[in-house]
Motif scaffolding. Structure first.
Motif, PDB file in Angstrom:
ATOM      1  N   GLU A 151       0.831  -1.208   0.000  1.00 33.24           N
ATOM      2  CA  GLU A 151       0.000   0.000   0.000  1.00 33.24           C
ATOM      3  C   GLU A 151       0.864   1.256   0.000  1.00 33.24           C
ATOM      4  N   GLN A 152       1.943   1.232   0.759  1.00 34.50           N
ATOM      5  CA  GLN A 152       2.839   2.383   0.784  1.00 34.50           C
ATOM      6  C   GLN A 152       3.519   2.580  -0.563  1.00 34.50           C
ATOM      7  N   ALA A 153       3.916   1.479  -1.199  1.00 34.09           N
ATOM      8  CA  ALA A 153       4.547   1.569  -2.514  1.00 34.09           C
ATOM      9  C   ALA A 153       3.563   2.074  -3.558  1.00 34.09           C
ATOM     10  N   LYS A 154       2.308   1.633  -3.454  1.00 34.44           N
ATOM     11  CA  LYS A 154       1.270   2.113  -4.383  1.00 34.44           C
ATOM     12  C   LYS A 154       1.064   3.611  -4.214  1.00 34.44           C
ATOM     13  N   ALA A 155       1.046   4.060  -2.951  1.00 36.18           N
ATOM     14  CA  ALA A 155       0.838   5.487  -2.682  1.00 36.18           C
ATOM     15  C   ALA A 155       1.966   6.324  -3.274  1.00 36.18           C
ATOM     16  N   ARG A 156       3.181   5.767  -3.312  1.00 34.49           N
ATOM     17  CA  ARG A 156       4.329   6.470  -3.895  1.00 34.49           C
ATOM     18  C   ARG A 156       4.435   6.261  -5.398  1.00 34.49           C
TER      19      ARG A 156
END
Length: 215
Positions: A151-156
């Motif tokens: 999820e953090q990678a998707k947000a970035r």
């Protein structure tokens, strides 16, 4: 004579399920036990869908030993599924011995009287439950951290998904081209029906593109 049936499990096709075989063989040899068979498979410990484990239990006779390197090789199951597996093991009168559970080692030694056996089995059962619960918590924690990382990678905008296994997929496409059934391909390669569907669509797209170029 007490027989040992050694169970070896790894989670993915890339891991070596037989890695601990030498350690299990040494443990049995040091105690004068004969290994009747090794049962190795690449399946998730969080699932009861493990053909080799249940083949081991089917092959077992009352009093046989199910030998594993670590309790988490036997189970990363949720509480309900762990109780189902335990009931199957208990019903077949199989003794679980794990290299990372010293309290279980006495189950692989000489015969004891009924009281000693019942006390030892009770203690070992509690320890098995505890280690199985810890293994499940570790499994859940790792999945939660993995999901958070995605999820953090998707947000970035950095998430690209799992890398494609191009070599395997090329082999699957060749099997599709040869007219092999999806069921036989899945059994031979371990791929999912979703993967087969995706690769079949890719193959049809390539064939249609070739037709347009030729035309």
């Amino acid at each position: 004579m007490t027989l040992v049936r050694a169970y070896l499990r790894a989670s993915t096709k890339e891991q070596d399920a037989s890695r601990a075989r030498a350690d299990l063989a040494k443990f049995a040899q040091e105690r004068g036990l004969r290994v009747a068979g090794y049962y190795a498979e690449n399946e998730s410990g969080a699932s009861l869908k493990r053909p080799e484990l249940f083949r081991l239990l089917t092959d077992s006779e009352p009093g046989d030993i199910l030998l594993v390197e670590q309790v988490d090789r036997l189970s990363r199951l949720n509480a309900a599924d762990w109780q189902r597996l335990k009931a199957e093991i208990t019903g077949r009168q199989v003794r679980v011995v794990a290299l990372d559970l010293p309290t279980s080692w006495m189950l692989a030694t000489a015969e004891r009287d009924d009281v000693q056996s019942r006390i030892l089995e009770a203690i070992n059962g509690m320890m098995l439950d505890m280690l199985a619960a810890i293994a499940r918590k570790d499994y859940d924690d790792r999945r939660r951290r993995q999901a958070q990382g995605i999820e953090q990678a998707k947000a970035r905008g950095e998430y690209k998904g799992r890398p494609e296994d191009k070599e395997r997929n090329a082999a699957i496409i060749k099997l599709l081209e040869a007219g092999q059934s999806w069921r036989s391909i899945a059994a031979a390669t371990g791929c999912s029906m979703a993967t087969l569907s995706r690769l079949a669509k890719r193959l049809r797209g390539d064939q249609e593109a070739e037709h347009v170029v030729v035309a």
